[in-house]
Design a protein around this motif. Sequence first.
Motif, PDB file in Angstrom:
ATOM      1  N   ARG A  69      -8.361   0.460   8.904  1.00 27.19           N
ATOM      2  CA  ARG A  69      -7.048   0.674   8.298  1.00 27.19           C
ATOM      3  C   ARG A  69      -7.234   1.192   6.881  1.00 27.19           C
ATOM      4  NH1 ARG A  69      -4.470  -4.058   7.053  1.00 27.19           N
ATOM      5  NH2 ARG A  69      -2.514  -2.908   6.877  1.00 27.19           N
ATOM      6  N   LYS A  70      -6.272   1.992   6.433  1.00 27.58           N
ATOM      7  CA  LYS A  70      -6.270   2.487   5.063  1.00 27.58           C
ATOM      8  C   LYS A  70      -4.859   2.297   4.527  1.00 27.58           C
ATOM      9  CE  LYS A  70      -7.241   6.683   2.352  1.00 27.58           C
ATOM     10  NZ  LYS A  70      -7.432   8.152   2.426  1.00 27.58           N
ATOM     11  N   TYR A  71      -4.723   1.564   3.427  1.00 29.35           N
ATOM     12  CA  TYR A  71      -3.387   1.215   2.961  1.00 29.35           C
ATOM     13  C   TYR A  71      -3.406   1.011   1.445  1.00 29.35           C
ATOM     14  CZ  TYR A  71      -5.428  -3.467   2.965  1.00 29.35           C
ATOM     15  OH  TYR A  71      -6.252  -4.549   2.730  1.00 29.35           O
ATOM     16  N   GLY A  72      -2.235   0.754   0.893  1.00 31.27           N
ATOM     17  CA  GLY A  72      -2.134   0.460  -0.533  1.00 31.27           C
ATOM     18  C   GLY A  72      -2.551   1.633  -1.398  1.00 31.27           C
ATOM     19  N   ALA A  73      -3.144   1.313  -2.550  1.00 29.56           N
ATOM     20  CA  ALA A  73      -3.533   2.347  -3.513  1.00 29.56           C
ATOM     21  C   ALA A  73      -4.593   3.283  -2.952  1.00 29.56           C
ATOM     22  CB  ALA A  73      -4.024   1.695  -4.806  1.00 29.56           C
ATOM     23  N   LEU A  74      -5.404   2.804  -2.014  1.00 28.37           N
ATOM     24  CA  LEU A  74      -6.493   3.641  -1.489  1.00 28.37           C
ATOM     25  C   LEU A  74      -5.988   4.758  -0.575  1.00 28.37           C
ATOM     26  CD1 LEU A  74      -9.623   1.411  -0.857  1.00 28.37           C
ATOM     27  CD2 LEU A  74      -8.886   2.652  -2.882  1.00 28.37           C
ATOM     28  N   ARG A  75      -4.713   4.777  -0.271  1.00 26.81           N
ATOM     29  CA  ARG A  75      -4.197   5.909   0.511  1.00 26.81           C
ATOM     30  C   ARG A  75      -4.216   7.197  -0.312  1.00 26.81           C
ATOM     31  NH1 ARG A  75       0.445   3.340  -1.294  1.00 26.81           N
ATOM     32  NH2 ARG A  75       2.191   4.656  -1.950  1.00 26.81           N
ATOM     33  N   PHE A  76      -4.425   7.072  -1.607  1.00 25.48           N
ATOM     34  CA  PHE A  76      -4.441   8.252  -2.473  1.00 25.48           C
ATOM     35  C   PHE A  76      -5.847   8.810  -2.707  1.00 25.48           C
ATOM     36  CE2 PHE A  76      -0.497   6.047  -3.813  1.00 25.48           C
ATOM     37  CZ  PHE A  76       0.406   7.048  -3.478  1.00 25.48           C
ATOM     38  N   ILE A  77      -6.871   8.220  -2.084  1.00 18.26           N
ATOM     39  CA  ILE A  77      -8.199   8.806  -2.218  1.00 18.26           C
ATOM     40  C   ILE A  77      -8.431   9.788  -1.075  1.00 18.26           C
ATOM     41  CG2 ILE A  77      -9.062   6.731  -3.365  1.00 18.26           C
ATOM     42  CD1 ILE A  77     -10.659   6.107  -0.824  1.00 18.26           C
ATOM     43  N   GLY A  78      -9.200  10.842  -1.337  1.00 17.58           N
ATOM     44  CA  GLY A  78      -9.411  11.901  -0.363  1.00 17.58           C
ATOM     45  C   GLY A  78     -10.494  11.574   0.654  1.00 17.58           C
ATOM     46  N   HIS A  79     -10.661  12.468   1.607  1.00 17.86           N
ATOM     47  CA  HIS A  79     -11.593  12.253   2.709  1.00 17.86           C
ATOM     48  C   HIS A  79     -13.039  12.124   2.233  1.00 17.86           C
ATOM     49  CE1 HIS A  79     -13.442  12.439   6.605  1.00 17.86           C
ATOM     50  NE2 HIS A  79     -14.034  13.578   6.327  1.00 17.86           N
ATOM     51  N   LEU A  80     -13.466  12.957   1.288  1.00 16.01           N
ATOM     52  CA  LEU A  80     -14.838  12.874   0.798  1.00 16.01           C
ATOM     53  C   LEU A  80     -15.105  11.533   0.133  1.00 16.01           C
ATOM     54  CD1 LEU A  80     -15.461  16.465  -0.625  1.00 16.01           C
ATOM     55  CD2 LEU A  80     -16.288  15.483   1.524  1.00 16.01           C
ATOM     56  N   ASP A  81     -14.119  10.999  -0.567  1.00 14.95           N
ATOM     57  CA  ASP A  81     -14.282   9.691  -1.193  1.00 14.95           C
ATOM     58  C   ASP A  81     -14.365   8.586  -0.137  1.00 14.95           C
ATOM     59  OD1 ASP A  81     -14.300  10.517  -3.879  1.00 14.95           O
ATOM     60  OD2 ASP A  81     -12.121  10.698  -3.879  1.00 14.95           O
ATOM     61  N   VAL A  82     -13.613   8.752   0.947  1.00 17.73           N
ATOM     62  CA  VAL A  82     -13.694   7.772   2.041  1.00 17.73           C
ATOM     63  C   VAL A  82     -15.092   7.794   2.671  1.00 17.73           C
ATOM     64  CG1 VAL A  82     -12.818   7.168   4.334  1.00 17.73           C
ATOM     65  CG2 VAL A  82     -11.224   7.849   2.538  1.00 17.73           C
ATOM     66  N   MET A  83     -15.649   8.984   2.851  1.00 16.26           N
ATOM     67  CA  MET A  83     -17.000   9.100   3.399  1.00 16.26           C
ATOM     68  C   MET A  83     -18.015   8.417   2.478  1.00 16.26           C
ATOM     69  SD  MET A  83     -17.200  12.999   4.882  1.00 16.26           S
ATOM     70  CE  MET A  83     -18.917  12.761   5.305  1.00 16.26           C
ATOM     71  N   ARG A  84     -17.920   8.680   1.182  1.00 16.62           N
ATOM     72  CA  ARG A  84     -18.853   8.067   0.231  1.00 16.62           C
ATOM     73  C   ARG A  84     -18.680   6.554   0.209  1.00 16.62           C
ATOM     74  NH1 ARG A  84     -16.630  12.267  -3.205  1.00 16.62           N
ATOM     75  NH2 ARG A  84     -17.981  14.117  -3.145  1.00 16.62           N
ATOM     76  N   PHE A  85     -17.429   6.102   0.323  1.00 16.14           N
ATOM     77  CA  PHE A  85     -17.159   4.672   0.349  1.00 16.14           C
ATOM     78  C   PHE A  85     -17.868   4.000   1.516  1.00 16.14           C
ATOM     79  CE2 PHE A  85     -14.629   1.168   2.072  1.00 16.14           C
ATOM     80  CZ  PHE A  85     -14.553   0.324   0.975  1.00 16.14           C
ATOM     81  N   PHE A  86     -17.745   4.597   2.716  1.00 18.89           N
ATOM     82  CA  PHE A  86     -18.356   3.973   3.885  1.00 18.89           C
ATOM     83  C   PHE A  86     -19.884   4.102   3.873  1.00 18.89           C
ATOM     84  CE2 PHE A  86     -14.126   3.794   5.925  1.00 18.89           C
ATOM     85  CZ  PHE A  86     -14.199   2.475   6.366  1.00 18.89           C
ATOM     86  N   GLN A  87     -20.411   5.106   3.228  1.00 21.38           N
ATOM     87  CA  GLN A  87     -21.868   5.181   3.067  1.00 21.38           C
ATOM     88  C   GLN A  87     -22.372   3.980   2.268  1.00 21.38           C
ATOM     89  OE1 GLN A  87     -22.360   9.027   1.290  1.00 21.38           O
ATOM     90  NE2 GLN A  87     -22.135  10.138   3.220  1.00 21.38           N
ATOM     91  N   LYS A  88     -21.640   3.608   1.234  1.00 22.34           N
ATOM     92  CA  LYS A  88     -22.013   2.439   0.444  1.00 22.34           C
ATOM     93  C   LYS A  88     -21.807   1.152   1.244  1.00 22.34           C
ATOM     94  CE  LYS A  88     -20.986   4.619  -4.003  1.00 22.34           C
ATOM     95  NZ  LYS A  88     -20.126   4.595  -5.227  1.00 22.34           N
ATOM     96  N   VAL A  89     -20.713   1.104   2.019  1.00 22.89           N
ATOM     97  CA  VAL A  89     -20.445  -0.077   2.849  1.00 22.89           C
ATOM     98  C   VAL A  89     -21.567  -0.285   3.853  1.00 22.89           C
ATOM     99  CG1 VAL A  89     -18.931  -1.000   4.652  1.00 22.89           C
ATOM    100  CG2 VAL A  89     -17.947  -0.059   2.562  1.00 22.89           C
TER     101      VAL A  89
END
Length: 243
Positions: free
Chosen positions: A8-28
């Motif tokens: 799920r993606k919600y709240g303030a993080l709905r304003f981050i772009g796809h590349l940032d989501v990819m980088r986020f999950f790489q760290k996760v």
Amino acid sequence: MKARIKFRKYGALRFIGHLDVMRFFQKVMRRADIPIAFTGGYSPHMIMSFASPLGIGLSSDGEYFDIELTAPVSSSEAVQRMNEACVEGIEVVSFRQISEEKKMTGMTILAAADYLVRPHDRRCFLPEDWTARFEAFLSRPEIRIVKQTKRSEKEVDIRPMIYKWTVRGDAVYLQLAAGSVQNLKPDLVMEAFCRYLDSDTDTSEASAGPEDFSYHRLEMYADAGTDTEKKLVTLESLGTEIA
């Protein structure tokens, strides 16, 4: 082994772009110690592919990406560890083993997506009976718009790409074509609807636009039917829990 992750993606993080989501999950993946596979060569990177990037500003209950694993990990443990490494605004929902076939990736098999669309709190530019007018708008046999492509623009009829729709209180539910063959975004539907409103009202007054609505993706589907009959199933349902 390949796995499909739903989040799920919600709240303030709905304003981050796809590349940032990819980088986020790489760290996760690193922090959760998920045994994800890497490509070879001089610049290895995690093998990870998203079914359909979510537009900036949209929230979702049904986002997916596929990964390759170097070792098995139980679904419940993977979900727990990843959520412990996540922040508020992104939540992992499921972690399931999927087919090894390349043609069965979420990006390849994606066929449709559900959305819930509602006006922002500022409704001054929408008529009070806008949901009734939306019903009339979608009852038309054709809805033609000019659709932009990477190289040009062309006029298309988007009505066949709207599979289902209903009015839900102050919102509308849309099931739209998605994927590489046909792809229709909900803001294009609402842009066409706003133009329909303009043609039926006094255009000297301010009118609504697609930016006056919020868009929430509910789910994504693959087509498990035949050439003559569509049968949509969720991307999640095509995976199995890992013990």
